[in-house]
Motif scaffolding. Structure first.
Motif, mmCIF file in Angstrom:
data_model
loop_
_atom_site.group_PDB
_atom_site.id
_atom_site.type_symbol
_atom_site.label_atom_id
_atom_site.label_comp_id
_atom_site.label_asym_id
_atom_site.label_seq_id
_atom_site.Cartn_x
_atom_site.Cartn_y
_atom_site.Cartn_z
ATOM 1 N N ASP A 139 0.867 -1.224 0.024
ATOM 2 C CA ASP A 139 -0.122 0.096 -0.043
ATOM 3 C C ASP A 139 0.854 1.202 0.072
ATOM 4 O O ASP A 139 1.550 1.514 0.836
ATOM 5 C CB ASP A 139 -0.844 -0.039 1.417
ATOM 6 C CG ASP A 139 -2.066 0.836 1.164
ATOM 7 O OD1 ASP A 139 -1.776 1.824 0.420
ATOM 8 O OD2 ASP A 139 -3.123 0.739 1.551
ATOM 9 N N PRO A 293 -8.176 0.271 2.346
ATOM 10 C CA PRO A 293 -6.736 -0.217 1.862
ATOM 11 C C PRO A 293 -6.512 -0.640 0.458
ATOM 12 O O PRO A 293 -7.328 -0.880 -0.413
ATOM 13 C CB PRO A 293 -7.032 -1.711 2.528
ATOM 14 C CG PRO A 293 -8.487 -1.288 3.584
ATOM 15 C CD PRO A 293 -9.073 -0.188 2.913
ATOM 16 N N LEU A 294 -5.367 -0.424 0.072
ATOM 17 C CA LEU A 294 -4.822 -0.681 -1.355
ATOM 18 C C LEU A 294 -5.719 0.334 -2.479
ATOM 19 O O LEU A 294 -6.031 -0.058 -3.616
ATOM 20 C CB LEU A 294 -4.983 -2.068 -1.938
ATOM 21 C CG LEU A 294 -3.899 -2.821 -1.228
ATOM 22 C CD1 LEU A 294 -3.840 -4.303 -1.962
ATOM 23 C CD2 LEU A 294 -2.451 -2.513 -1.641
ATOM 24 N N TYR A 315 -9.383 -0.429 7.051
ATOM 25 C CA TYR A 315 -8.233 -0.675 7.708
ATOM 26 C C TYR A 315 -8.690 -1.064 9.288
ATOM 27 O O TYR A 315 -8.159 -2.307 9.729
ATOM 28 C CB TYR A 315 -7.171 0.134 7.852
ATOM 29 C CG TYR A 315 -6.074 -0.213 6.788
ATOM 30 C CD1 TYR A 315 -5.539 -1.314 6.656
ATOM 31 C CD2 TYR A 315 -5.839 0.743 5.619
ATOM 32 C CE1 TYR A 315 -4.473 -1.398 5.565
ATOM 33 C CE2 TYR A 315 -4.945 0.720 4.604
ATOM 34 C CZ TYR A 315 -4.078 -0.404 4.683
ATOM 35 O OH TYR A 315 -3.525 -0.858 3.738
#
Length: 522
Positions: A139, A293-294, A315
């Motif tokens: 990430d 996330p990502l 997250y």
């Protein structure tokens, strides 16, 4: 003091050949490091330009015994005859052939298999934790300006190192002050210098003074980064591999075996590698809590995408799924530094490149190595003396050596971390697993010069190191390095073995567990 390890020849041959071991009085007093075989490790390169403070940068040390070779062989000077594995090298399944023209017994080149990944008792394996660690590793939002992930400098198909090291922007002059010469340093590209708001204050990306080492097989090393700085180093540490909680100094969530956790907390706060000014862990925790996330990745592997979707792209919910109420004194969904380190380390402990042609051959698959590669492996184990420091199955001794490929005054290596270390410039022995994938973008810590390719490294070792270099010879090169007298055919076979026999095809193809997201900067 690490143990001096003797080369395991037959007793009769030992009287004629006295080989200097890979450890002597110049080395660390690191005998407590785990003797588990293992890999070069580290997940980041050194931060800072010349004259700036060091950041995280790759290395490992461990005390371990010699190679488990059984049988003899005349120091590599005679073949094993027609019997044995593939009719060439003798071996466990030795055939009925003779022992060769000198009558030496067949040399069994087999070794123990790749060992199990060691997990600290305080950080056991789990699927959810490994998935979270892989998400965090890839990430880019862990960096101050959202441009650099841990995986930016560590690509599986580049052998776990940084494929960008060949870019002009990644080069900087070495001690001679001139670009384009053999002492140039090809480092890893970090962040553009930025302020606390994430706004760029610099004009171009910063370059680390060491090329990022491979992060694959890192779980088998006792110390990580090129100079072994991922360790607990003050008097209050339970052990050198204890992991001290950055959020609560003086507390140790892991008392031993936490090298991966130690290295994981270095790069995110490095102002060259990933962080902006005034970066702190609490600020990073807060940032992650508000991010998907990502969220910047162009493509995400299905296993990661499904895990993220199952937890509402949050997250905090991912942390709750991975940890719950374990390993924290706060809420189940707490994001803290200990949990970040535990997750990333759990992910990395699964990155075992144990399906190389050599591993398959070592397990009994006779045709896994070609005849050329088998001959190259024999040269590796005997005449070329590679195995003295690159010991199978990890293909490293996890120790530090100065081999004469850079001027020590430019980079003091292990001596920066341990001033009592005898010789300046010593770096940890890199694993040779997947080295063929790293060769294209430069090898060693500086990724340049005589270390820029396997062929050049073989030539330099064959000549006895860089003993003709007036600057380098002011510092004693490790006495293990002597002229080898390799023939062109031996060099060719050795190169074939190194380039192709030690690469895991899953690493090169980036298939599970080495699959990864496509970064926004790619």
């Amino acid at each position: 003091m690490t143990r001096r390890v003797a080369w395991p020849w037959l007793a009769a041959l030992a009287l004629a050949f006295v080989f200097v071991a890979c450890h002597d009085d110049q080395h660390d007093d690191d005998a407590s490091a785990p003797a588990v075989g293992g890999a070069q490790a580290g997940t980041s390169s050194r931060g800072g330009q010349a004259g700036e403070p060091l950041s995280a940068d790759g290395g490992a040390v461990s005390s371990q015994g010699g190679s488990p070779i059984t049988g003899g062989g005349g120091a590599g000077n005679h073949s094993a005859g027609e019997g044995g594995r593939a009719g060439e090298l003798g071996g466990a399944g030795a055939g009925s052939g003779s022992a060769g023209e000198a009558g030496a017994p067949a040399l069994d080149l087999h070794h123990p298999v790749y060992p199990a990944s060691p997990y600290p008792a305080e950080n056991p394996d789990s699927d959810a934790k490994a998935l979270l660690g892989k998400i965090l590793f890839w990430d880019e939002q862990l960096s101050g300006d959202d441009t650099v992930a841990c995986g930016t400098c560590h690509r599986p198909n580049a052998g776990g190192s940084d494929p960008r090291a060949t870019l002009p922007a990644a080069a900087q002059s070495g001690a001679d002050g001139l670009l384009g010469t053999d002492d140039d340093v090809h480092g890893s590209l970090g962040v553009v210098r930025c302020n606390a708001l994430g706004q760029h204050t610099g004009q171009s990306v910063q370059v680390t003074a060491r090329k990022a080492p491979t992060y694959l097989d890192a779980m088998l090393s006792g110390r990580l980064f090129w100079d072994g700085r991922a360790q607990c180093a003050h008097d209050g540490c339970p052990s050198f591999s204890a992991f001290e909680d950055p959020d609560q100094p003086g507390t140790f969530p892991i008392h031993s075996g936490g090298a991966l956790e130690n290295q994981a907390v270095g790069p995110p706060l490095s102002p060259v590698e990933m962080a902006c000014e005034d970066a702190t862990w609490p600020k990073l925790h807060q940032k992650l809590a508000s991010r998907s996330p990502l969220g910047l990745a162009k493509q995400v592997p299905s296993a990661l995408a499904d895990f993220i979707a199952a937890h509402d792209a949050s997250y905090p919910k991912l942390f709750a799924a991975a940890f719950g109420t374990a390993q924290t004194s706060g809420p189940a969904d707490e994001i803290n530094t200990r949990r970040i380190a535990f997750a990333i380390a759990t992910h990395e402990r699964r990155l075992r490149s144990d399906q190389t042609p050599w591993d398959r051959w070592n397990a009994g698959e006779d045709g896994a190595l070609t005849p050329s590669q088998l001959r190259g492996f024999r040269v590796f184990m005997t005449k070329a003396r590679c195995e003295q420091c690159h010991r199978a199955p990890g293909f490293t001794d996890n120790d530090f050596h100065f081999i004469g490929f850079h001027e020590p005054s430019w980079d003091m290596g292990r001596k920066i971390i341990n001033p009592e270390f005898g010789v300046p410039g010593a770096m940890r022995t890199p694993t040779l697993r997947n080295v063929g994938l790293r060769s294209a973008t430069g090898l060693l810590h500086n990724g340049a010069g005589r270390g820029a390719s396997l062929a050049r490294i073989i030539d330099s070792y064959d000549q006895g190191g860089l003993v003709d270099d007036d600057v380098v010879t002011t510092t004693p090169i490790d006495p293990i390095i002597v002229p080898l007298g390799l023939t062109p055919d031996e060099k060719s076979d050795l190169l074939d073995f190194l380039e192709h026999g030690l690469d895991d095809p899953r690493v090169q193809a980036q298939t599970a567990p080495f699959d990864r997201p496509l970064l926004s900067t790619e």
